[in-house]
Write a protein that holds these residues in place. Structure first.
Motif, short mmCIF file in Angstrom:
data_model
loop_
_atom_site.label_atom_id
_atom_site.label_comp_id
_atom_site.label_asym_id
_atom_site.label_seq_id
_atom_site.Cartn_x
_atom_site.Cartn_y
_atom_site.Cartn_z
N SER A 123 0.83 -1.21 0.00
CA SER A 123 0.00 0.00 0.00
C SER A 123 0.87 1.26 0.00
O SER A 123 0.58 2.22 -0.73
N ARG A 126 2.49 1.83 -3.37
CA ARG A 126 1.48 2.36 -4.31
C ARG A 126 1.31 3.86 -4.12
O ARG A 126 1.23 4.62 -5.09
N ILE A 130 1.95 6.99 -7.05
CA ILE A 130 0.95 7.93 -7.55
C ILE A 130 1.15 9.34 -7.00
O ILE A 130 0.47 10.27 -7.44
N ARG A 139 6.60 6.52 -12.85
CA ARG A 139 5.43 6.52 -13.75
C ARG A 139 5.88 6.68 -15.20
O ARG A 139 5.34 6.02 -16.11
N GLU A 153 -2.21 -0.05 -11.42
CA GLU A 153 -3.10 -0.23 -10.28
C GLU A 153 -3.61 -1.66 -10.21
O GLU A 153 -3.66 -2.27 -9.13
N ARG A 154 -3.96 -2.22 -11.36
CA ARG A 154 -4.48 -3.59 -11.41
C ARG A 154 -3.50 -4.60 -10.82
O ARG A 154 -3.90 -5.51 -10.09
N GLY A 156 -0.99 -3.82 -8.79
CA GLY A 156 -0.46 -3.36 -7.51
C GLY A 156 0.95 -2.83 -7.56
O GLY A 156 1.66 -2.81 -6.55
#
Length: 338
Positions: A123, A126, A130, A139, A153-154, A156
């Motif tokens: 988490s 992630r 972002i 990114r 995102e899918r 992780g």
């Protein structure tokens, strides 16, 4: 209690309340024939209908290929689910709450701290990816490799900032045990520094999941610098790299449906193929394919296609892995990429 997870009473309730005609009819064009329904079989090619659904008795039967069973068997066979997943799928259709029973209470599970810190780390990584400034370079790297925000995102995917103790400080604020983080490889120690530091720094992070979907480890891809391109979590009480395959948690159902598994070398290969629509793909975890990994694949298919680099090292790994797959009773094939 079936499969050690769902009480038999709940399984029976789901079976009684399910509408086999409704569930089969989602994917097969059924036509009423007396008290039964018939169609061309979804499990083999045929021109004359030999597939029958008998709602009064709650089973289906194909007189062409011999496939038969209950509503759970149909969901398992047609959607590529295991038994527990099939029960939960049908339960969701009929409004039955599935309560799983565990022999060990969560608070008594000695591995619980490792699962908890792995989930927190995934988490946190992630969030860093972002974050507008922190994750910009990561990114950009992913986008250049064809991985957009939705795909990241899918799967992780996250980012470990190029800082010495950013993760450690965040984890300690939440009360996580430092020793557990050291065993998990999320923190490291050196002779020069008595204070632990972040084990992953400046890397795109790929979470490795158990078959049940819990995060058990990580692979990190360096963005720049002379450090090793990839580093992986060490073996821990919840993670044995020789027994796990990256992506199997989300690929297993498609592997069953396609009756074939694609095996690639690395995390990015697997994510790129999955993002392009090849959902039945898994990757090795930093080592040559092991006997245990091959045996695990036999639970889902008999056919395995190896897609490795066509350089000398890739070809050597391909032939070695082919032998391991053959010994496990699988039928390997090789795709040679330019």
């Amino acid at each position: 209690m079936a499969d050690g997870l769902i009480p038999q009473s709940i399984i029976d309730e789901v079976r009684v309340r399910s509408d086999l005609v409704d569930i089969v009819g989602d994917s097969v064009s059924l036509k009423k024939s007396g008290r039964e329904f018939k169609a061309c079989c979804p499990f083999h090619d045929e021109k004359t209908a030999s597939f029958y659904v008998v709602p009064d008795k709650g089973f289906y039967k194909c007189f062409g290929c011999g496939k038969s069973g209950s509503v759970f068997d149909f969901v398992m066979e047609h959607l590529g689910m295991d038994f527990v997943e099939a029960v939960e799928h049908v339960a969701g259709r009929v409004g039955v709450e599935v309560r799983r029973e565990h022999r060990v209470r969560p608070e008594d599970d000695p591995d619980r701290p490792y699962y908890e810190i792995a989930a927190f780390a995934q988490s946190w990584f992630r969030e860093q990816l972002i974050a507008e400034d922190v994750g910009a370079a990561a990114r950009s790297y992913l986008e250049n490799r064809g991985i957009d925000a939705a795909t990241a995102e899918r799967f992780g995917i996250g980012y470990a900032p190029d800082e010495w103790r950013a993760f450690r400080e965040a984890a300690l604020v939440h009360g996580f045990d430092e020793e557990v983080m050291l065993v998990s490889g999320l923190l490291k120690k050196s002779e020069k520094s008595k204070e632990p530091y972040d084990g992953f720094r400046g890397r795109v992070m790929f979470p490795i999941e158990s078959l049940g979907g819990k995060v058990i480890g990580f692979g990190g891809r360096i963005l720049e610098g002379d450090a090793p391109k990839y580093i992986n979590s060490p073996e821990t009480p919840i993670y044995e790299k020789g027994k796990n395959l990256y992506g199997l948690s989300w690929a297993k159902n498609t592997i069953r449906l396609e009756k074939c598994a694609l095996v690639v070398e690395g995390y990015m290969d697997a994510v790129s193929l999955a993002a392009a629509g090849f959902e039945n793909v898994v990757a090795q975890l930093g080592t040559a394919l092991t006997e245990a990994q091959a045996v695990r694949l036999t639970r889902y298919t008999t056919r395995v296609v190896l897609l490795f680099d066509s350089d000398k090292a890739g070809l050597k790994a391909t032939f070695k892995n082919g032998d391991i797959l053959l010994e496990a009773g699988l039928r390997p094939a090789v795709v040679s990429l330019p």
